[in-house]
Design an enzyme around this catalytic site. Structure first.
Site, short mmCIF file in Angstrom:
data_model
loop_
_atom_site.label_atom_id
_atom_site.label_comp_id
_atom_site.label_asym_id
_atom_site.label_seq_id
_atom_site.Cartn_x
_atom_site.Cartn_y
_atom_site.Cartn_z
N GLU A 76 0.59 -1.24 -0.09
CA GLU A 76 -0.08 0.10 0.06
C GLU A 76 0.91 1.38 -0.05
O GLU A 76 1.90 1.37 0.69
CB GLU A 76 -0.81 0.00 1.31
CG GLU A 76 -1.98 0.97 1.36
CD GLU A 76 -2.76 0.93 2.53
OE1 GLU A 76 -3.36 1.88 3.07
OE2 GLU A 76 -3.13 -0.38 2.91
N ASP A 122 0.39 5.29 0.48
CA ASP A 122 -0.73 6.49 1.30
C ASP A 122 -0.43 7.75 1.03
O ASP A 122 0.87 7.95 1.62
CB ASP A 122 -0.88 6.02 2.51
CG ASP A 122 -1.73 4.60 2.79
OD1 ASP A 122 -2.35 4.03 1.88
OD2 ASP A 122 -1.33 4.03 4.18
N GLU A 178 -2.39 10.41 3.18
CA GLU A 178 -3.54 10.85 3.96
C GLU A 178 -3.65 12.34 4.28
O GLU A 178 -2.43 12.82 4.91
CB GLU A 178 -3.36 9.90 5.11
CG GLU A 178 -3.86 8.60 4.86
CD GLU A 178 -3.67 7.61 6.22
OE1 GLU A 178 -4.74 6.89 6.28
OE2 GLU A 178 -2.93 7.85 6.89
#
Length: 290
Positions: free
Chosen positions: A97, A99, A101
């Site tokens: 993953e 990310d 954010e």
């Protein structure tokens, strides 16, 4: 009509394999939950969080290497307690993953951008930075570029993080799981703002994140990437797969300077230097080139 449907199905199947490059949401993505929390204004897609629900969308295909970009305008005003995420992820307990954010804040306080990398189901590689602009006033581009040598996070084409392939040091690198592209907005006031001290003020709902400029220039492939597809997606013989060119196997000099500038002026947290969490420096941090 059934014949037409069959023909269309065949075309659709062909379209799912190979190169994908488009700027239209409906071609590349679909809402994955809270369909009633989406609105469209021309090319702009708005996604809202209220006290009933957040919302999210996902790509229709999975990809192995390439570049994904979306232009985002984050929640204006009081966004404390909210998180908007833009990320790539594979599936399963040992997933990979990448990310972005975006952690909301009180009016007038800066958004924080947290990046993280999971490899084989293990994350804990957070970095946080503030931005050199107000991400709530206009659209800015956020990109993830991924090949066999590195994962690069970019903001308006400026690299803000590089995760390099250090397999020669015995460190696993995400290179064999096809990944979907996702975005979501949700309430995370237990941790998002000042470590959870500032809660979401629902009197300011709905909280709206806006998107446009959807681009995926990547090697589309089935979820379970067979060896021949992996080979195809990592081929430097096919010039359409420009991300496999030697020239993009690492940052160029200008990009390296940009990353040094970002880290010096805008980084506010790096797991590599968090000795409270990691008394022994994580192995990949010992080989940090920047």
């Amino acid at each position: 009509m059934s014949n037409l449907a069959a023909i269309l199905a065949v075309f659709a199947a062909f379209a799912m394999v190979g190169l994908s490059s488009s700027s239209k949401f409906d071609e590349l993505f679909q809402p994955s939950w809270a369909f009633d929390h989406f609105t469209n204004e021309g090319e702009v897609v708005n996604m809202k969080l209220d006290n009933y629900s957040g919302a999210g969308f996902s790509s229709k295909s999975k990809y192995l290497f390439g570049k994904v970009t979306v232009q985002i305008k984050l929640v204006e005003g009081d966004s404390a307690g909210t998180v908007t995420a833009f990320y790539m992820s594979s599936e399963g307990p040992y997933h990979n993953e990448f990310d972005f954010e975006f952690l909301g804040n009180k009016t007038g306080e800066p958004y924080l951008v947290q990046t993280n990398v999971y490899v084989n189901g293990v994350g804990n590689r957070e970095q946080r930075l503030n931005l050199w602009f107000d991400p709530t006033k206009d659209f800015h581009s956020y990109s993830i570029f991924w090949n066999q040598r590195q994962v690069v996070f970019l903001v308006d084409e400026t690299p803000v993080r590089v995760h390099s392939n250090l397999e020669h040091k015995g460190i696993p690198f995400p290179k064999d799981q096809a990944m979907g592209v996702y975005s979501s907005i949700w309430n995370a006031d237990d941790w998002a703002t000042q470590g959870g001290l500032v809660k979401t003020d629902w009197s300011h709902a709905p909280f709206v994140t806006s998107y446009k400029g959807f681009e995926i220039d990547a090697c589309a492939c089935p979820e379970v990437a067979a060896a021949d597809i992996q080979k195809q997606c990592s081929s430097s013989a096919d010039k359409r797969y420009w991300w496999n060119e030697p020239t993009v196997s690492q940052l160029n000099l200008h990009q390296s300077h940009q990353l040094v500038w970002v880290r010096a002026n805008h980084m506010v947290y790096d797991y590599c230097s968090d000795t409270a969490r990691f008394p022994a420096t994580p192995v990949e941090c010992q080989h940090h080139r920047h």
